[in-house]
Design a protein around this motif. Structure first.
Motif, mmCIF file in Angstrom:
data_model
loop_
_atom_site.group_PDB
_atom_site.id
_atom_site.type_symbol
_atom_site.label_atom_id
_atom_site.label_comp_id
_atom_site.label_asym_id
_atom_site.label_seq_id
_atom_site.Cartn_x
_atom_site.Cartn_y
_atom_site.Cartn_z
ATOM 1 N N GLU A 182 0.851 -1.184 0.000
ATOM 2 C CA GLU A 182 0.000 0.000 0.000
ATOM 3 C C GLU A 182 0.886 1.232 0.000
ATOM 4 N N GLU A 229 -8.162 6.113 3.855
ATOM 5 C CA GLU A 229 -8.954 6.331 2.640
ATOM 6 C C GLU A 229 -10.387 6.753 2.937
ATOM 7 N N SER A 230 -10.907 6.382 4.104
ATOM 8 C CA SER A 230 -12.312 6.699 4.387
ATOM 9 C C SER A 230 -12.491 8.039 5.072
ATOM 10 N N LEU A 265 -12.702 11.950 5.524
ATOM 11 C CA LEU A 265 -13.032 13.062 4.625
ATOM 12 C C LEU A 265 -12.267 14.324 4.979
ATOM 13 N N HIS A 313 -0.361 7.548 -5.913
ATOM 14 C CA HIS A 313 -1.539 6.687 -5.756
ATOM 15 C C HIS A 313 -2.823 7.522 -5.855
ATOM 16 N N MET A 369 -5.841 7.279 -8.588
ATOM 17 C CA MET A 369 -7.221 7.035 -8.145
ATOM 18 C C MET A 369 -8.137 8.214 -8.476
ATOM 19 N N MET A 370 -7.549 9.277 -9.033
ATOM 20 C CA MET A 370 -8.299 10.517 -9.254
ATOM 21 C C MET A 370 -8.972 10.964 -7.960
ATOM 22 N N SER A 408 -9.928 13.237 -5.108
ATOM 23 C CA SER A 408 -10.076 14.699 -5.108
ATOM 24 C C SER A 408 -9.949 15.317 -3.716
ATOM 25 N N GLN A 409 -9.569 14.496 -2.761
ATOM 26 C CA GLN A 409 -9.423 14.977 -1.384
ATOM 27 C C GLN A 409 -8.426 16.149 -1.299
ATOM 28 N N GLU A 443 -11.205 23.450 9.880
ATOM 29 C CA GLU A 443 -11.743 22.199 10.420
ATOM 30 C C GLU A 443 -10.579 21.299 10.810
ATOM 31 N N PRO A 444 -10.836 20.268 11.630
ATOM 32 C CA PRO A 444 -9.761 19.334 11.966
ATOM 33 C C PRO A 444 -9.230 18.675 10.689
#
Lengths: 554, 350
Positions: free
Chosen positions: B142, B210-211, B213, B234, B238-239, B241-242, B313-314
């Motif tokens: 990974e 990955e989960s 936000l 990576h 994965m495109m 957008s984060q 935000e955090p």
């Protein structure tokens, strides 16, 4: 989060629903809330789309978006919160666009445009924490304190049915079949839900309307499959591997499989089907590809073991994906509505990365001893021998039909269906569809005068085929479907099965056994109504239900 | 918390054992020792992980009666995902040993493709894995993980983060800091293209959440940039957008690594912001007007502190570098933005 759309939903102290930080399916609370918000927005889009359509505005791209968005929220489809964040912003733009088209059309026709509120007017904040803070407006049980759980139960029955309908309609659309009247009806029902209806009788009637539109959709998908790939023919599907590089395709989407077969035809890579893709081996134009070599594994809930053992990459084309374990996470790919965080997604039907992975991975080193299952009893196959079947019933060689159809799942209670099949008397015929059949489709059932006792009709959407078979038999015997010596043992898991159930009820089919457990949103009152009007049966033991079914038929 | 010995007997009478703390489920305890028993939901709902407890005390809670019926529970059936040991346990499984997966780190051979000096102290190493016994070319890893590279002819191995993203052609890239006394450094100084070395792994928990936000803030010191190059590549593939911002700390401008590669990544990840924090910048360091965006004559710790103070935000803070950098960022984040999550990996020299 609150989600109780699938059969596996958590049950604690008679309370149904996944409400903690993660659902039984692995969906986290953020994703669940974002899915609810997207559904809320889709209702808002439908409010305008429905009204615009009455003024002659038809936007098929928007219709396709509605289907896609609903499909992404089906159980075990998309777990990527960032994807929903994007879809939510996209939905707001699409809603704004159809609103303008509606208002322009109204002004051109000289009618006054309605000013809509609620979902139709809601604007999503851009910041994720602000967006999530508003999730309660979109919760499936919003208003429950004022309208009661029966109303909520029927609203979600319609909504979940619509999700299943949207999934089937999306599959059909990918194969070039679309019907404006279907899109119109889906949008009308979404608009109806957006009106926050409270009349139980009306809600029940609309649920049956959803069942009717699903019949149309299943017919569309049936036509899409047969027009593209030919009528299912009876044959053997190999269930043991052959030597060579390999790709495994799971899910339901035959269009994706066809594209992959075409792109890999000269690559030397073998393609295997998994789960609900098994019926692909019965379609002439798919089985014409020599490298579609066989079926591997069984039903969806065993994927973590089976995918880990498969020596090649895996393509997930629709539900049901479950959390990819570490030992195959790098080699599972998603496509279309499916998604898992950190898992590669195939874009624009370009399978190059998947093919590259297959070449890099070991594949099967040697042929295994050949094993096969018989498949392909779609309605054309069965009705092709309808005379023989009718004759066998008349002579008493066949005394009963069981349709054991629907989803499989992990809970031990699903052994009920194995027991049913294994203990069904030797003068009965078993029709299967969906992935529930994997529990027993390798058992020996023999035949009755040359008619195999186990006839696999196909995927869950081939419930349409089963309905056609039943209707034809009823015609032959000059009776109604309810008068046939036929018992429907429906196992459900997700919302496609909900849509199929609504279709069966819309056809006024009585006495359906629904299990292994009932939907969490069916309150005691609602269940009482379904029992009274449709004679819905709750699973007892396989033995007792078998006896009751045969006793009734006698 | 007490730890207990869990002994498992499989259907085919094979045995294995692992230790499990009282605050871990049996499933968690097994997985901590890389023993993966059949399971699915992990939350007491599906019943896939049902086994039979032959002896011992336990606490089973938060599970669904559909997954495990009361009478089965009474007879000693338990769910691995919902059971906490209260004594040593003897457990039998209804499945055979071959259904249990074990993770063991495979050792592979790789050929050196390139050893490219980046500056006086850092080389970029590129390897080509050789196919394994199963004819597999690629390495299962990974983005963010590391492997152990071995010095040929010795038992000496050193951990290095991969600097490229998971791929199928078996290509592995590294950024390696050379230390005057380091054994692997000494090996690399005389290593030749075409030579084979061993690669063991991959392993490590420093991977993308990955989960989540939350915006991702990557903080890199020196060759601590390597796992972020892997993660960013990576993300581009994965495109993804984060929101993502990379804070690179260096003493001098010449210490900045892989800037060309990062500029190329910005083309694929338009949301990526790069901050170059040069603590002892030369007076001659004169980035042109555009380049001043994200260029600071300050330490990365100072820049991060200001950034976190003003964050709306955090965020998820990922740090990789020297223990000093990691400790500094961890401490500062706890103070300035206690709700932010921290993920870090310390580089040690050997």
């Amino acid at each position: 989060m609150l989600c109780y759309q699938c059969e596996q939903t958590q049950r604690h102290d008679d309370k149904f629903g996944c409400i903690s930080s993660e659902g039984a399916c692995g969906k986290d609370a953020n994703t669940s809330d974002l899915q609810d918000i997207l559904i809320y927005q889709v209702k808002g889009i439908a409010q305008y789309a429905h009204r615009a359509r009455t003024l002659g505005v038809v936007d098929r791209d928007l219709d396709a978006f509605i289907l896609f968005a609903l499909f992404t929220t089906l159980t075990n489809v998309n777990f990527t919160p960032a994807r929903f964040q994007q879809l939510i912003q996209e939905a707001a733009q699409k809603r704004d666009a159809i609103k303008i088209r509606y208002e322009v059309a109204a002004s051109e026709k000289g009618v006054e445009a309605e000013i809509l509120s609620g979902a139709a007017a809601w604007q999503p904040p851009k910041a994720i924490n602000e967006l999530l803070a508003q999730a309660s407006i979109a919760a499936v049980n919003a208003e429950q304190e004022t309208v009661g759980e029966d109303v909520i139960g029927l609203r979600v029955l319609i909504l979940y049915g619509l999700k299943g309908i949207a999934a089937y309609a999306h599959h059909a659309r990918m194969l070039g079949k679309q019907d404006d009247s279907v899109d119109a009806e889906i949008e009308r029902l979404l608009d109806y839900l957006a009106s926050n209806p409270t009349d139980l009788e009306e809600l029940l009637a609309q649920a049956l309307e959803a069942g009717k539109v699903n019949l149309k959709v299943m017919a569309l998908l049936d036509a899409a499959n047969t027009d593209n790939f030919g009528q299912q023919t009876i044959g053997q599907a190999r269930t043991s591997p052959v030597a060579g590089k390999a790709i495994l395709v799971s899910g339901h989407d035959l269009h994706d499989l066809a594209n992959l077969l075409e792109q890999t035809k000269d690559s030397g890579i073998n393609i295997y089907t998994h789960g609900e893709m098994l019926p692909a081996h019965a379609y002439p134009k798919l089985k014409a590809y020599a490298h579609l070599v066989g079926n591997y594994g069984s039903a969806w809930q065993n994927q973590q073991q089976e995918f880990a053992d498969f020596p090649g990459p895996i393509l997930m084309t629709s539900n049901c994906i479950i959390e990819p374990a570490k030992n195959y996470r790098q080699r599972i790919f998603t496509i279309g509505p499916v998604g898992w965080p950190g898992v590669r997604h195939i874009q624009n039907d370009n399978y190059a990365p998947l093919i590259q992975a297959a070449k890099a991975l070991p594949g099967f080193k040697e042929d295994s001893a050949e094993k096969t299952v018989t498949i392909g009893f779609g309605r054309h196959s069965v009705l092709g021998v309808a005379d023989q079947v009718v004759e066998a019933v008349k002579t008493g060689a066949i005394k009963h039909f069981f349709l054991i159809g629907g989803c499989d799942g992990a809970v031990p209670g699903r052994n009920y269906y194995t027991e049913l099949a294994d203990n069904a008397p030797s003068d009965s015929v078993i029709l299967t569809l969906g992935c529930g059949k994997y529990r027993f489709n390798d058992h020996e059932f023999g035949n009755i005068g040359g008619i195999p006792r186990l006839l696999d009709v196909g995927q869950c959407n081939d419930a349409y085929s089963a309905i056609q078979i039943a209707s034809t038999l009823a015609e032959a015997f000059e009776c109604g479907v309810n008068d046939l010596p036929l018992s429907l043992m429906v196992s459900w898991f997700e919302q496609k099965a909900t849509a199929v159930l609504l279709s069966l009820l819309a056809l006024e089919i009585k006495g359906i056994h629904l299990g292994p457990t009932l939907p969490g949103y069916l309150t005691p009152n609602l269940l009482a109504i379904l029992i009274e009007r449709f004679d819905i049966k709750v699973n007892q033991t396989a033995e007792a239900d078998l006896q009751a079914a045969l006793g009734q038929a006698a | 918390m007490d730890s207990y010995q869990i002994t498992i007997t499989t259907q085919d009478q094979q045995q294995l054992a692992f230790a499990c703390r009282g605050d871990q489920t049996l499933q968690q305890g097994a997985e901590a020792e890389n023993i993966f028993l059949p399971s699915q939901c992990g939350s007491g709902v599906c019943g896939v992980c049902t086994v039979h407890c032959q002896s011992g005390e336990f606490d089973m809670r938060d599970y669904n009666s559909e997954a495990l019926a009361a009478d089965a529970a009474e007879q000693g059936d338990i769910l691995l995902c919902s059971t906490y040991p209260r004594s040593d346990l003897a457990v039998s499984t209804p499945y055979s040993y071959d259904l249990i997966h074990f993770e063991s780190l495979a050792q592979r051979q790789a050929e050196i493709l390139e050893i490219k000096p980046i500056n006086d102290d850092v080389v970029a190493l590129e390897l080509q894995l050789l196919p394994d016994a199963e004819d597999m070319l690629s390495l299962d890893f990974e983005a963010g993980q590391f492997v152990e590279l071995g010095i040929p002819g010795t038992d000496i191995t050193r951990p290095y983060s991969l600097a490229n993203a998971p791929n199928w052609d078996g290509r592995l890239a590294f950024l390696i800091q050379l230390h005057p006394q380091g054994q692997f450094s000494q090996f690399l100084r005389q290593a030749k293209v075409g030579q084979n070395i061993s690669v063991t792994g991959a392993q490590g928990q420093f991977v993308l959440q990955e989960s989540s936000l939350a915006p991702r803030y990557f903080v890199a010191g020196g060759t601590g940039l390597a796992p972020f190059l892997s993660m960013l590549t990576h993300m581009a593939e994965m495109m993804d957008s984060q929101t993502v911002e990379l804070f690179i700390g260096a003493k001098h401008e010449k210490d900045l690594l892989a800037m060309e590669q990062l500029t190329a990544l910005q083309q694929q990840l338009p949301q990526l912001k790069i901050h170059r924090c040069i603590s002892q910048a030369e007076h001659t360091w004169q980035p042109d007007a555009d380049e001043w965006i994200g260029a600071y004559r300050q330490s990365v710790l100072e820049v991060m502190k200001q950034t976190l103070k003003t964050a709306a935000e955090p965020v998820d803070v990922y740090v990789c570098g020297s223990p000093r950098l990691v400790n500094g960022i961890v401490e500062m984040t706890h103070t300035v933005s206690p709700e932010s999550q921290l993920f870090y990996e310390r580089f040690t020299t050997a």
